[in-house]
Design a protein around this motif. Structure first.
Motif, PDB file in Angstrom:
ATOM      1  N   GLU A  91       0.802  -1.231   0.000  1.00  0.00           N
ATOM      2  CA  GLU A  91       0.000   0.000   0.000  1.00  0.00           C
ATOM      3  C   GLU A  91       0.833   1.279   0.000  1.00  0.00           C
ATOM      4  N   PRO A  92       1.838   1.443   0.927  1.00  0.00           N
ATOM      5  CA  PRO A  92       2.637   2.682   0.885  1.00  0.00           C
ATOM      6  C   PRO A  92       3.432   2.845  -0.406  1.00  0.00           C
ATOM      7  N   LEU A  93       3.851   1.731  -1.009  1.00  0.00           N
ATOM      8  CA  LEU A  93       4.597   1.818  -2.263  1.00  0.00           C
ATOM      9  C   LEU A  93       3.699   2.306  -3.395  1.00  0.00           C
ATOM     10  N   LYS A  94       2.448   1.875  -3.410  1.00  0.00           N
ATOM     11  CA  LYS A  94       1.498   2.368  -4.415  1.00  0.00           C
ATOM     12  C   LYS A  94       1.281   3.866  -4.256  1.00  0.00           C
ATOM     13  N   ILE A  95       1.115   4.286  -3.008  1.00  0.00           N
ATOM     14  CA  ILE A  95       0.856   5.706  -2.729  1.00  0.00           C
ATOM     15  C   ILE A  95       2.024   6.571  -3.182  1.00  0.00           C
ATOM     16  N   HIS A  96       3.240   6.066  -3.003  1.00  0.00           N
ATOM     17  CA  HIS A  96       4.429   6.870  -3.302  1.00  0.00           C
ATOM     18  C   HIS A  96       5.004   6.608  -4.692  1.00  0.00           C
ATOM     19  N   GLY A  97       4.183   6.100  -5.579  1.00  0.00           N
ATOM     20  CA  GLY A  97       4.539   6.139  -6.990  1.00  0.00           C
ATOM     21  C   GLY A  97       5.243   4.936  -7.576  1.00  0.00           C
ATOM     22  N   TYR A  98       5.310   3.828  -6.867  1.00  0.00           N
ATOM     23  CA  TYR A  98       5.872   2.603  -7.444  1.00  0.00           C
ATOM     24  C   TYR A  98       4.759   1.924  -8.233  1.00  0.00           C
ATOM     25  N   ASP A  99       4.717   2.197  -9.553  1.00  0.00           N
ATOM     26  CA  ASP A  99       3.522   1.910 -10.335  1.00  0.00           C
ATOM     27  C   ASP A  99       3.425   0.496 -10.894  1.00  0.00           C
ATOM     28  N   THR A 100       4.482  -0.297 -10.794  1.00  0.00           N
ATOM     29  CA  THR A 100       4.387  -1.667 -11.302  1.00  0.00           C
ATOM     30  C   THR A 100       4.595  -2.657 -10.161  1.00  0.00           C
ATOM     31  N   ARG A 101       3.959  -3.793 -10.304  1.00  0.00           N
ATOM     32  CA  ARG A 101       4.058  -4.824  -9.273  1.00  0.00           C
ATOM     33  C   ARG A 101       5.489  -5.316  -9.134  1.00  0.00           C
ATOM     34  N   GLU A 102       6.213  -5.394 -10.245  1.00  0.00           N
ATOM     35  CA  GLU A 102       7.597  -5.861 -10.208  1.00  0.00           C
ATOM     36  C   GLU A 102       8.469  -4.936  -9.356  1.00  0.00           C
ATOM     37  N   LYS A 103       8.302  -3.627  -9.535  1.00  0.00           N
ATOM     38  CA  LYS A 103       9.081  -2.660  -8.761  1.00  0.00           C
ATOM     39  C   LYS A 103       8.758  -2.773  -7.273  1.00  0.00           C
TER      40      LYS A 103
ATOM     41  N   GLU B  22       7.543  -5.358  -5.606  1.00  0.00           N
ATOM     42  CA  GLU B  22       8.043  -6.602  -5.027  1.00  0.00           C
ATOM     43  C   GLU B  22       9.567  -6.583  -4.887  1.00  0.00           C
ATOM     44  N   GLU B  23      10.223  -5.884  -5.789  1.00  0.00           N
ATOM     45  CA  GLU B  23      11.684  -5.748  -5.684  1.00  0.00           C
ATOM     46  C   GLU B  23      12.060  -4.985  -4.414  1.00  0.00           C
ATOM     47  N   VAL B  24      11.327  -3.903  -4.138  1.00  0.00           N
ATOM     48  CA  VAL B  24      11.576  -3.119  -2.933  1.00  0.00           C
ATOM     49  C   VAL B  24      11.256  -3.940  -1.684  1.00  0.00           C
ATOM     50  N   MET B  25      10.127  -4.649  -1.705  1.00  0.00           N
ATOM     51  CA  MET B  25       9.722  -5.454  -0.552  1.00  0.00           C
ATOM     52  C   MET B  25      10.770  -6.508  -0.216  1.00  0.00           C
ATOM     53  N   GLN B  26      11.272  -7.171  -1.234  1.00  0.00           N
ATOM     54  CA  GLN B  26      12.278  -8.208  -1.007  1.00  0.00           C
ATOM     55  C   GLN B  26      13.580  -7.612  -0.488  1.00  0.00           C
TER      56      GLN B  26
END
Length: 339
Positions: free
Chosen positions: A126-138, A140-144
C-alpha cells in the motif's frame, strides 16, 4: 547549514504541544496538558539522538510532533528541505507528501502497527502504491530488498501478523518504514515490548541498517541502558521540558542535573558483588496541567534552593564540550544558551 561540521536536519525552536481540557456542554477550555513545553533542539544528519525520561514526560509527544502526527500549539519545526530550512507546520500538501517519504516512524507496539486482517504483502504494498511505485515488479523488488535487510524470508509476505513473533513483527515494522528510503527514523520505544534477548537482536540490526543507509535516528526510550548503547547524544526530559543535553559518554560519566543523576542511579548492575547507591526521588511528579512555579523539578530535588522555587532556570552551556543543563546550580559556572 552546518554546525561544528555537522549538517543540521531538524531545528526545533520553542516547540509547544498542549492538549486542551474541555468541560461543560459548551466544551469550554479550562486548562491545558502541557505535554511538550518550550523545547528547542537540533538534530544532525547521521547521528542517533536518544530522548529519555519518566513515563509522561512528553517523549512520545515530541516524536509525534516532529512528524506532525500531533499538531504543535506553538513554535517552529525547521527541516532541511530543498537546500534550505522550512517550517514543516507551514508545508503545503505536496511538501508534506514528500516529507513523509523523508521522515518515517517506528511505533512502540508492533502488534497494533500491522493490520491483523491483512497479509504482510498488502501492508507493504500500500505505501509503495501511494508513493509512486507503479508496477508490481518494482514494488516486489523493494519489498524483497527491505525484508532481506531485516533478515526475514520474502515468502513470509503472504502470512498474517499473528503468525509472527514480537521480534519478527517489530522487524517487519522497521522494514516497512525503510521502503520509501527515508533519511530519518523516529523510533518510539521500538524494543520496549520485546524480550531482552530479542531487544539485543533488533538493536544490533538497527545499528547495521543505520550504518548501511546513513540514517538519522531519534530514539525514544525509558530504558537508559538501551539509550546508552544506541545514542551519540542524549536529551533528558522532565515534565515536557529538556533538562540536560550531552554526548552519550559525557552524560553517563558526569551527569549534571540532579534528575539525570537519579535516573542513572536506577540502572541495574549485572555484578551482584557491586553495591550501587540509589538516589531515591521524594514526592510525586507534578501535574502537566498545573506545573509548579520556578523549576518544575524543585519539589523533588535534593539540592533545591530558594531561587529554584521562583525562577525557571535557563539552559546553561559548557562552551568546551557543549554539555547543556537547565539548573540554577550552574549559574556563573557556564554561559547561558542565549549568549
Amino acid at each position: 547549514m552546518k554546525t561544528n561540521e555537522k549538517e543540521v536536519l531538524f531545528k526545533v525552536e520553542n516547540l509547544k504541544t498542549w492538549f486542551p481540557i474541555k468541560k461543560g456542554i459548551m466544551k469550554k477550555t479550562v486548562g491545558n496538558v502541557k505535554a511538550v513545553d518550550d523545547i528547542s533542539l537540533e538534530v544532525y544528519r547521521g547521528e542517533t539522538i536518544g530522548i529519555v525520561g519518566e513515563s509522561g514526560c512528553g517523549k512520545s509527544t515530541l516524536g509525534k510532533s516532529l512528524m506532525l502526527l500531533e499538531k504543535p500549539t506553538d513554535g517552529k519545526i525547521m527541516f532541511h528541505y530543498q537546500g534550505g530550512f522550512k517550517d514543516i507546520t507551514k508545508f503545503s500538501k505536496q511538501e508534506m507528501f514528500e516529507f513523509r517519504k523523508t521522515v518515517q516512524m517506528v511505533f512502540q507496539d508492533p502488534y497494533s502497527a500491522l493490520n491483523p486482517q491483512k497479509k504482510i504483502y498488502t501492508s507493504f504494498e500500500e505505501p509503495l502504491k501511494i508513493h509512486g511505485y507503479d508496477t508490481r515488479e518494482k514494488r516486489e523488488e523493494v519489498m524483497q530488498r527491505v525484508l532481506k535487510m531485516v533478515n526475514i524470508q520474502p515468502d513470509y509476505l503472504m502470512r498474517y501478523p499473528h503468525e509472527f513473533s514480537g521480534g519478527q513483527r517489530q522487524r517487519l515494522c522497521i522494514a516497512r518504514a525503510l521502503e520509501v528510503t527515508p533519511e530519518v527514523l523516529i523510533c518510539d520505544e521500538p524494543v520496549s515490548a520485546l524480550d531482552v534477548s530479542i531487544q539485543a537482536q533488533v538493536l544490533n540490526l538497527m545499528k547495521d541498517i543505520q550504518k548501511e543507509l546513513n540514517l538519522t535516528y531519534l530514539f525514544i526510550a525509558h530504558d537508559l541502558s538501551v539509550v546508552q548503547y544506541m545514542s551519540d547524544r542524549i536529551i533528558v526530559m522532565y515534565l515536557g521540558k529538556v533538562v540536560e543535553v550531552a554526548d552519550s559518554r559525557a552524560l553517563y560519566d558526569e551527569p549534571l542535573h540532579p534528575y539525570t543523576r537519579a535516573l542513572l542511579s536506577a540502572i541495574p548492575v549485572a555484578d551482584i558483588h557491586v553495591e550501587k547507591k540509589r538516589q531515591i526521588l521524594e514526592g510525586e511528579v507534578p501535574s502537566p496541567i498545573n506545573k509548579p512555579s520556578g523549576c518544575a523539578f524543585h519539589n523533588r530535588c535534593p539540592m533545591c534552593m530558594e531561587q529554584c522555587k521562583k525562577q525557571d532556570p535557563p539552559m546553561y552551556v559548557d562552551k568546551e564540550n557543549g554539555h547543556m543543563v537547565a539548573c540554577h546550580l550552574y549559574e556563573g559556572k557556564m554561559m547561558t544558551g542565549a549568549e
